[in-house]
Design a protein around this motif. Sequence first.
Motif, short mmCIF file in Angstrom:
data_model
loop_
_atom_site.label_atom_id
_atom_site.label_comp_id
_atom_site.label_asym_id
_atom_site.label_seq_id
_atom_site.Cartn_x
_atom_site.Cartn_y
_atom_site.Cartn_z
N LEU A 1 19.78 12.50 2.50
CA LEU A 1 20.59 11.36 2.94
C LEU A 1 21.39 11.80 4.16
O LEU A 1 22.22 12.69 4.09
N LYS A 2 21.11 11.19 5.31
CA LYS A 2 21.70 11.64 6.56
C LYS A 2 23.22 11.45 6.57
O LYS A 2 23.73 10.41 6.12
N TYR B 1 7.08 2.00 -3.55
CA TYR B 1 6.43 1.27 -2.46
C TYR B 1 6.45 -0.25 -2.62
O TYR B 1 6.54 -0.97 -1.62
N PRO B 2 6.40 -0.82 -3.82
CA PRO B 2 6.48 -2.27 -3.93
C PRO B 2 7.78 -2.86 -3.41
O PRO B 2 7.85 -4.06 -3.16
N GLY C 1 0.81 -1.21 0.00
CA GLY C 1 0.00 0.00 0.00
C GLY C 1 0.84 1.26 0.00
O GLY C 1 2.02 1.23 0.35
N ARG C 2 0.24 2.36 -0.42
CA ARG C 2 0.91 3.66 -0.40
C ARG C 2 0.49 4.41 0.86
O ARG C 2 -0.68 4.38 1.25
N LEU C 3 1.44 5.08 1.48
CA LEU C 3 1.17 5.80 2.72
C LEU C 3 0.53 7.14 2.39
O LEU C 3 1.17 8.20 2.38
N GLN C 4 -0.76 7.10 2.12
CA GLN C 4 -1.51 8.30 1.77
C GLN C 4 -2.97 8.09 2.14
O GLN C 4 -3.39 7.00 2.49
N ASN D 1 13.24 4.64 0.29
CA ASN D 1 14.64 4.50 0.65
C ASN D 1 14.96 5.26 1.94
O ASN D 1 15.81 4.82 2.74
N ARG D 2 14.29 6.38 2.18
CA ARG D 2 14.49 7.09 3.45
C ARG D 2 13.99 6.26 4.62
O ARG D 2 14.60 6.26 5.70
N LEU D 3 12.88 5.55 4.42
CA LEU D 3 12.32 4.75 5.50
C LEU D 3 13.26 3.62 5.94
O LEU D 3 13.29 3.26 7.12
#
Length: 384
Positions: free
Chosen positions: A151-152, A102-103, A61-64, A131-133
Motif C-alpha cells: 500500500l503506497k 478479479y470479478p 478475465g484473469r490477467l494470466q 486493489n493495487r490496480l
Amino acid sequence: MRGSKHYVLAAGGTGGHMVPAAALATELTARGHRVALVSDGRGVRFPGLFEDVQTHVLPAGRLQGGPMGWLRAGRQMLAGRAMAMTLYDTFHPAAVIGFGGYPALPALLGAFARKVPTIIHEQNAVLGRVNRLVAGRVDAIATSYEDVQRLKPTYAGKVHLVGNPVRESVLALRDRPFPTPEEDGLFRVLVTGGSQGASILSQVVPDGLALLPLHFRRRLQVTHQARIEDIDRVRAQYAEHGIPAEIATYLPDLPERLAWSHVVIARAGASTISELTAAGRPAILVPLPSATDDHQTVNAREITQAGGARTIPQTAFTPTELAKQIQKLGLEPQALENAALRARSCGRPYAVRDLADLVESIDSRPARIPGGSARPAPAREALA
C-alpha cells in the motif's frame, strides 16, 4: 434519519471476499438502504450469504496466460465494464464498494467511467492485485490491519482502518467466556482449512495429536473439516489412534464449534484470522505457502506477536512440531486462557459498523477525502 440509497458491492467469488461483503450488505440493508451484488458465478451462488440481494454476474478475465491470455482478459474486462455502466444507469448507486478479486474490477472500472464514488476494502495484510490496480483512483481504502504491505504511502490520506467484518453469529461469541478446560475434562480441537479444507492439515494433524501424552490424548475431542477425497483416510487415522473425531467437508454450525473449541488449527486466511480474533480463540496457524505475496504469513503476524497464536510454516509442519505446540498451549489452562485473551485483543468488533459509516459518508463527498480517517479507528480492547 438517514435517507435510503443504493449501493453496489463487488467481490470475487471466494469466502474471503464474500463474507465481509455479505456482512456489509446486511448492515446497509438494516440501515434502510438497497444493495446489489456484482460477482462471478461462484459468488452469486455462495450458500447462505446473498439470498435476498439483487445479484449480477459480470465477465471478468484473469490477467494470466501470457499476451494472449491478457488480451482475452482485457476483452472480458471491457465487456464487464460496459455491463456495469448499464447497471449504474438504472440502479443509480451512491457508491460502489470493491472487496477484491478479479470479478470486482469491471464494476470499479464502470464506476470510474460513470463518476460514481468508490471504496475498496482489503481483508488481508498485503494489498491484493485488483486493489493495487485501482487504489490510486478510488475515493477511500478501508483496511483490516494497521500495517498493510504493498500500500503506497502516497495513499495514506484516504486510508481508513476499520477491520474485517465477520458474521453476526461469530461476533456474538465475543460476549461468551472462553471455555477454560478442567484439569481432567474434555479438550476440544477444531481443525479447519477454510471452505475447501486443507490436505496438509489432514495429513499431519491426526498423527500429531497421537504423539501427545496418553493422559492428554484421552481428553481430546476433535472436529475436523477435510476435503471429500481425504475424509475416509482421516477418519481411519483417528480411529487407529483411538481419538474421538467428527469429520466433515462442511460445518454449517462453525460459529458454535468455534464457541466451544479450546484450540483451533487452521490456515491463516483473512476471514479465519478475523473470526479467531473476534471470538478470542487460541490457534495454531499454518499459512498457505502458495498464497499470493505470501499474504497468509503476513496475516498471521499480528495475532502471533500478540501471543494469541503460534504460526508454523508448512515446511516445518510435522506431527512432532504440532504435538510440541499443542502441549505448550494446552497443558497449562492459565496459559491457554491468556492466549485466548491475547487473540481477542487483536479483534476489531466494530468493523462492519465502521465500514458502513465510511460508505455512507463517502457518497456525499464530491471528490477524494482529504486528511485521515472519517472517524477515529476504535481502540483495541486492553488485555484483562
